[in-house]
Motif scaffolding. Structure first.
Motif, PDB file in Angstrom:
ATOM      1  N   LYS A  34       0.831  -1.215   0.000  1.00  0.00           N
ATOM      2  CA  LYS A  34       0.000   0.000   0.000  1.00  0.00           C
ATOM      3  C   LYS A  34       0.862   1.261   0.000  1.00  0.00           C
ATOM      4  O   LYS A  34       0.579   2.220  -0.725  1.00  0.00           O
ATOM      5  N   ASN A  35       1.931   1.268   0.806  1.00  0.00           N
ATOM      6  CA  ASN A  35       2.809   2.438   0.841  1.00  0.00           C
ATOM      7  C   ASN A  35       3.509   2.669  -0.496  1.00  0.00           C
ATOM      8  O   ASN A  35       3.621   3.811  -0.969  1.00  0.00           O
ATOM      9  N   ILE A  36       3.994   1.586  -1.105  1.00  0.00           N
ATOM     10  CA  ILE A  36       4.652   1.726  -2.408  1.00  0.00           C
ATOM     11  C   ILE A  36       3.653   2.170  -3.464  1.00  0.00           C
ATOM     12  O   ILE A  36       3.970   2.972  -4.352  1.00  0.00           O
ATOM     13  N   ALA A  37       2.396   1.645  -3.384  1.00  0.00           N
ATOM     14  CA  ALA A  37       1.365   2.048  -4.340  1.00  0.00           C
ATOM     15  C   ALA A  37       1.059   3.543  -4.222  1.00  0.00           C
ATOM     16  O   ALA A  37       0.878   4.239  -5.238  1.00  0.00           O
ATOM     17  N   VAL A  38       1.007   4.044  -2.980  1.00  0.00           N
ATOM     18  CA  VAL A  38       0.778   5.487  -2.781  1.00  0.00           C
ATOM     19  C   VAL A  38       1.939   6.288  -3.358  1.00  0.00           C
ATOM     20  O   VAL A  38       1.748   7.326  -4.024  1.00  0.00           O
ATOM     21  N   LEU A 160       6.439  -7.805  -5.296  1.00  0.00           N
ATOM     22  CA  LEU A 160       6.193  -7.743  -3.858  1.00  0.00           C
ATOM     23  C   LEU A 160       4.805  -8.276  -3.506  1.00  0.00           C
ATOM     24  O   LEU A 160       4.615  -8.865  -2.437  1.00  0.00           O
ATOM     25  N   LYS A 161       3.833  -8.089  -4.406  1.00  0.00           N
ATOM     26  CA  LYS A 161       2.493  -8.609  -4.159  1.00  0.00           C
ATOM     27  C   LYS A 161       2.482 -10.135  -4.160  1.00  0.00           C
ATOM     28  O   LYS A 161       1.761 -10.767  -3.400  1.00  0.00           O
ATOM     29  N   VAL A 162       3.293 -10.725  -5.015  1.00  0.00           N
ATOM     30  CA  VAL A 162       3.296 -12.184  -5.173  1.00  0.00           C
ATOM     31  C   VAL A 162       4.265 -12.865  -4.206  1.00  0.00           C
ATOM     32  O   VAL A 162       4.059 -14.016  -3.802  1.00  0.00           O
ATOM     33  N   PHE A 163       5.314 -12.141  -3.807  1.00  0.00           N
ATOM     34  CA  PHE A 163       6.398 -12.749  -3.033  1.00  0.00           C
ATOM     35  C   PHE A 163       5.946 -13.462  -1.760  1.00  0.00           C
ATOM     36  O   PHE A 163       6.380 -14.586  -1.498  1.00  0.00           O
TER      37      PHE A 163
END
Length: 412
Positions: A34-38, A160-163
């Motif tokens: 979420k932080n990286i997406a922001v 990172l989502k899949v890891f």
């Protein structure tokens, strides 16, 4: 708490701990995502602002233009800019082999020319994926026309989502392999201990059994009591002890199996057992008296003994125990059903009653049914399970053996 209940509690605790670790890992990874997406959204908005400045400002000095282009170029996430009709105006950081490649074109005079084309299917797929991932950033031009900036997750964010899921799968696979290896090793150690104790028990029983047989022969000769019923029953008990020692000596070795009539083997033991049990419990053996199966009689009688003792313990007061011998001609199997009118077994315990350490008795070790299952399945290559049970009504346990009866064709 018996060993089975303790082992089950530890399993639940370890499972709960594993769930907590997995949940914490997924939560923290989701927090980072979420932080990286922001952060990427902010970068995309800055890129859209720089792009808008480039298309709006006409008279701009070189230094300012260099700064704006530097800002735009530093944000290298995959981006597509479209108008209100979804016509693509600009794109960035897409696959160059799909967006701008050369093909050869043969003219009328066989001259070969090259021209640049684009793959519309690739653009359509990328735009659909970007629309699915994020809400577009809207650019309103001076003439009121709207342009839309679509962007896609960076490779880092996608990985990172899949890891965490890949990590949990790898850890789970490792734990499964480790559990299988350690369980196999532990079972091997238990088998060695089991075999050692059984053979030592058989060895220790040998001497007193021989002495008892000698004392009985002395009583017969001294008091001329060859036909005395009490002496005969004592002799039967000593022979039973001798058989028990023989059973223990066979643990751990491959027993010799021979074809025997199943009904006769069961009836012989029931006749011995019922006179040593309460008169309130009625015994009955029924079914096919001719069918045969490959059995080791001392070990098979041990199976029947354990099942009947469990049935007797399950009956409070008056009750009945029936053993039915049924032949399945189609599958060439023999079904042996031990039916009692005891207190029954809950359905959720149908499998666990055969596990080592499980018992409902305060002074029980929980080894009888476990040993029974081992003898039936490992030594006789059969099957044993709870066929039916209802609390307060009774229980039916079924043994399945391979039939060894040979049918001769009819002749005139």
């Amino acid at each position: 708490m018996n060993p089975y209940e303790q082992k089950r509690r530890w399993k639940f605790l370890l499972l709960a701990f594993a769930v907590v670790i997995a949940s914490a890992s997924l939560w923290y990874t989701n927090y980072l995502v979420k932080n990286i997406a922001v952060s990427e959204r902010t970068r995309a908005e800055v890129w859209a602002m720089s792009f808008k400045k480039i298309i709006e400002i006409e008279d701009i000095n070189d230094e300012y233009l260099t700064v704006i282009f530097s800002i735009r170029d530093s944000l290298s996430m995959p981006t597509i800019v479209t108008d209100e009709r979804d016509s693509i105006i600009y794109w960035r950081s897409l696959d160059s082999t799909k967006t701008n490649f050369q093909v050869e074109d043969n003219g009328r005079e066989s001259a070969i020319f090259t021209r640049k084309i684009h793959d519309p299917g690739y653009f359509k797929a990328q735009l659909a994926e970007m629309k699915r991932q994020h809400i577009p950033i809207v650019i309103i031009k001076e003439d009121g026309e709207k342009w839309f900036v679509y962007y896609k997750d960076s490779q880092l964010l996608t990985q990172l989502k899949v890891f965490p899921y890949i990590q949990l799968m790898v850890i789970g696979l490792f734990l499964m392999v480790a559990y299988t290896v350690f369980s196999s090793s532990r079972r091997s150690e238990q088998n060695l201990v089991w075999v050692g104790m059984a053979k030592e028990t058989a060895h220790q029983l040998g001497t007193p059994i021989s002495s008892l047989m000698a004392w009985i022969e002395l009583l017969k000769s001294k008091f001329k009591a060859d036909e005395d019923p009490l002496i005969l029953e004592m002799e039967n008990d000593v022979h039973r002890l001798e058989m028990v020692a023989d059973r223990f000596s066979k643990i751990g070795s491959t027993p010799n199996l021979h074809s025997h009539p199943v009904y006769a083997a069961i009836k012989e033991y029931v006749d011995y057992f019922k006179v040593r049990t309460s008169e309130k419990i009625k015994f009955k053996v029924s079914g096919d008296q001719e069918v045969e199966a490959l059995m080791n009689i001392p070990l098979f009688e041990w199976v029947i003994e354990n099942l009947m003792k469990n049935s007797v313990n399950a009956i409070e007061g008056e009750g009945s125990i029936e053993i039915q011998v049924i032949e399945n001609l189609v599958k060439e199997q023999v079904f042996i059903d031990v039916i009692d009118s005891g207190k029954g077994i809950p359905r959720m315990k149908f499998e666990t009653i055969f596990q080592p350490g499980y018992t409902t008795r305060k002074r029980g070790w929980g080894l009888g049914l476990s040993l029974t299952k081992r003898i039936v399945e490992n030594y006789h290559k059969g099957l044993i399970f709870v066929k039916d049970s209802e609390p307060g009504v009774g229980t039916t346990i079924r043994i399945v053996l391979k039939s060894s009866t040979r049918y001769e064709p009819a002749t005139d």
